[in-house]
Scaffold this active site. Structure first.
Site, PDB file in Angstrom:
ATOM      1  N   ARG A  82       0.715  -1.209   0.069  1.00 38.63           N
ATOM      2  CA  ARG A  82       0.024   0.001   0.037  1.00 38.63           C
ATOM      3  C   ARG A  82       0.850   1.163  -0.087  1.00 38.63           C
ATOM      4  NH1 ARG A  82      -1.913  -3.715   3.783  1.00 38.63           N
ATOM      5  NH2 ARG A  82      -4.033  -4.310   3.673  1.00 38.63           N
ATOM      6  N   LYS A 126      -1.920  -2.999   8.056  1.00 37.87           N
ATOM      7  CA  LYS A 126      -3.192  -2.390   8.639  1.00 37.87           C
ATOM      8  C   LYS A 126      -3.319  -3.238  10.075  1.00 37.87           C
ATOM      9  CE  LYS A 126      -6.253  -1.105   5.094  1.00 37.87           C
ATOM     10  NZ  LYS A 126      -7.435  -1.416   4.287  1.00 37.87           N
ATOM     11  N   HIS A 183      -3.213   2.402  -5.721  1.00 39.68           N
ATOM     12  CA  HIS A 183      -3.850   1.171  -5.243  1.00 39.68           C
ATOM     13  C   HIS A 183      -3.859   0.410  -6.604  1.00 39.68           C
ATOM     14  CE1 HIS A 183      -5.341  -0.808  -1.515  1.00 39.68           C
ATOM     15  NE2 HIS A 183      -6.365  -1.224  -2.465  1.00 39.68           N
ATOM     16  N   ARG A 197      -1.068  -1.737  -7.134  1.00 39.51           N
ATOM     17  CA  ARG A 197      -1.341  -2.877  -6.150  1.00 39.51           C
ATOM     18  C   ARG A 197      -2.268  -4.043  -6.804  1.00 39.51           C
ATOM     19  NH1 ARG A 197      -1.036  -4.315  -0.479  1.00 39.51           N
ATOM     20  NH2 ARG A 197      -3.240  -5.101   0.414  1.00 39.51           N
ATOM     21  N   HIS A 213      -3.424  -9.241   3.240  1.00 39.79           N
ATOM     22  CA  HIS A 213      -4.918  -9.217   3.698  1.00 39.79           C
ATOM     23  C   HIS A 213      -5.162 -10.351   4.640  1.00 39.79           C
ATOM     24  CE1 HIS A 213      -6.022  -8.232  -0.754  1.00 39.79           C
ATOM     25  NE2 HIS A 213      -5.970  -7.198  -0.070  1.00 39.79           N
ATOM     26  N   TYR A 250      -9.146 -10.574  -7.157  1.00 43.60           N
ATOM     27  CA  TYR A 250      -8.216 -10.614  -8.158  1.00 43.60           C
ATOM     28  C   TYR A 250      -8.523 -11.933  -8.969  1.00 43.60           C
ATOM     29  CZ  TYR A 250      -6.205  -7.099  -5.345  1.00 43.60           C
ATOM     30  OH  TYR A 250      -6.101  -5.916  -4.569  1.00 43.60           O
TER      31      TYR A 250
END
Length: 329
Positions: free
Chosen positions: A181, A205, A275, A278, A301, A310
Site C-alpha cells: 500500500r 493494517k 492502489h 497494487r 489481507h 483478483y
C-alpha cells in the site's frame, strides 16, 4: 456526549489498534450521528435508540452518500453502540439489529504487464538535469507539486532533480514490484530493507508486520537511490525514512499519489493510482500461476475473501480473450 466521543476514539486507537484514518472516519460519523440525535430531541446519550440511528442513516442516504459510505457509517454506529453498552453508557446495544447496505464490489482497474513496465521505467527515460519546458514530458503533469514534497518538476532549491528521479523510480518499483500500500511504502525505513535476501519488512493494517520480497529491477533502483539519490536529499529531519521528499522529510502519501499519476501521464498509460498498481501486481501474480494464499500473504489481507476479487479480474480477462478469439464464442 463529547466525553463519550473522546473515550470512544481512545478505545479504537489503544484497544482496537485501529489506524489513524479509521479512527478519524468513525469519530466523524459518530459526531454526525450524535448531532442528528440532539436535533431529534435527545438531550442525553442514554436517550439514543435504534429509531434515531435509522433516521440518521436515512438522512445520509437522501443527501447522496454512496453505498460504501453508508456501510461504513452503519459499522461505526454498531461499533459505538456495542462499546457504549459494554461501558454502561447505553442500557441496550441499540444498533445491534442495524443492517448494513451491501456494497457493490467493482472489479479493480489494472494495467497490462507492458503498461506497468512502461510506467515504472518512465523515470529512467527522463533526461538528466532539471526538466525544462518543451523538453520534458513530465513537466506539465508535475506542475505545482513543488509546494508539497515535490517531484521532478519542482522549482530551484527544492532538491536535485536527478535525485528526485531516482526516488520516483524506486517508489514505482516498490509499489508494483511488491504490491504494498502507498502508506506502507512511505512508512518504510532504511532498516526495513534486507538487501541480502531482497525482502522488505512492512507494517500493515492493524499493526500486522509481514515480509515482502522484491525483484532485481527494484534492487537496482534501490542501489541507485541509496548511492546517489538519498544522500543528495538527506536533511537533519530525514531520520531513517527510506523515501524522502525533496526537502528531506519523509515522503508524504498524498505527494506519492501525485507522483504516480504524473508518471502515468508521462508514460502514456491509463491514469492509475498507487492502489491500482497494487491491483495490477496481484492480478499479474495470479495470472502467472501464483497461489491465492501466497498472494494473500504478500498483500497483507487478513481475509482470503479480499484477495479473491483478483481471481475475478483474471477470469474477466480470460473471458474477453475467448470472446475475441474463439469462433464459437
Amino acid at each position: 456526549m463529547r466525553e463519550a466521543v473522546d473515550d470512544f476514539a481512545d478505545h479504537l486507537s489503544r484497544v482496537r489498534n485501529r489506524s489513524v484514518h479509521t479512527v478519524r472516519a468513525y469519530v466523524t460519523d459518530l459526531v454526525s450521528l450524535l448531532d442528528h440525535a440532539v436535533r431529534m430531541g435527545c438531550a442525553e446519550l442514554p436517550e439514543l435508540d435504534l429509531a434515531v440511528v435509522r433516521s440518521w442513516l436515512a438522512k445520509q442516504r437522501t443527501l447522496g452518500a454512496a453505498r460504501t459510505t453508508m456501510a461504513r457509517r452503519a459499522a461505526a454506529a454498531r461499533t459505538f453502540s456495542a462499546w457504549a453498552h459494554r461501558t454502561g453508557l447505553l442500557a441496550d446495544d441499540v444498533a445491534a439489529p442495524l443492517a448494513s447496505p451491501r456494497a457493490r464490489r467493482e472489479l479493480p482497474i489494472v494495467l497490462r504487464a507492458d503498461q506497468a513496465a512502461a510506467l515504472v521505467e518512465a523515470p529512467s527515460r527522463q533526461g538528466p538535469g532539471p526538466p525544462e519546458a518543451g523538453r520534458s514530458t513530465v513537466q506539465p503533469d508535475h506542475a505545482g507539486l513543488g509546494r508539497d514534497h515535490g517531484t521532478a518538476a519542482e522549482p530551484a532549491g527544492g532538491g536535485p532533480p536527478d535525485a528526485v528521479l531516482l526516488r520516483d523510480r524506486l517508489l514505482l518499483e516498490l509499489l508494483y514490484g511488491t504490491g504494498v500500500r502507498i502508506s506502507e511504502a512511505c512508512g518504510l525505513d532504511v532498516t526495513d530493507v534486507d538487501q541480502a535476501r531482497r525482502v522488505v519488512r512492512v507494517l500493515g493494517k492493524g499493526g500486522r508486520e509481514r515480509s515482502v520480497p522484491y525483484g532485481v529491477p527494484a534492487q537496482r533502483a534501490l542501489d541507485a537511490w541509496l548511492r546517489d539519490g538519498r544522500p543528495a536529499l538527506l536533511a537533519p529531519g530525514s531520520g531513517r525514512a527510506l523515501l524522502l521528499g525533496a526537502r528531506g522529510g519523509r515522503l508524504n502519501p498524498t505527494t506519492a499519489r501525485r507522483i504516480v499519476s504524473a508518471w502515468a501521464g508521462a508514460a502514456g498509460v491509463p491514469r492509475v493510482t498507487p492502489h491500482g498498481l497494487r491491483h495490477s501486481a496481484a492480478t499479474h501474480l495470479l495470472e502467472g500461476g501464483a497461489d491465492l494464499r501466497a498472494v494473500q500473504e504478500l498483500l497483507g489481507h487478513s481475509s482470503l475473501a479480499s484477495t479473491q476479487i483478483y481471481t475475478h479480474v483474471s477470469v474477466e480477462r480470460l473471458r474477453d480473450a475467448y470472446r475475441q478469439a474463439h469462433p464459437r464464442a
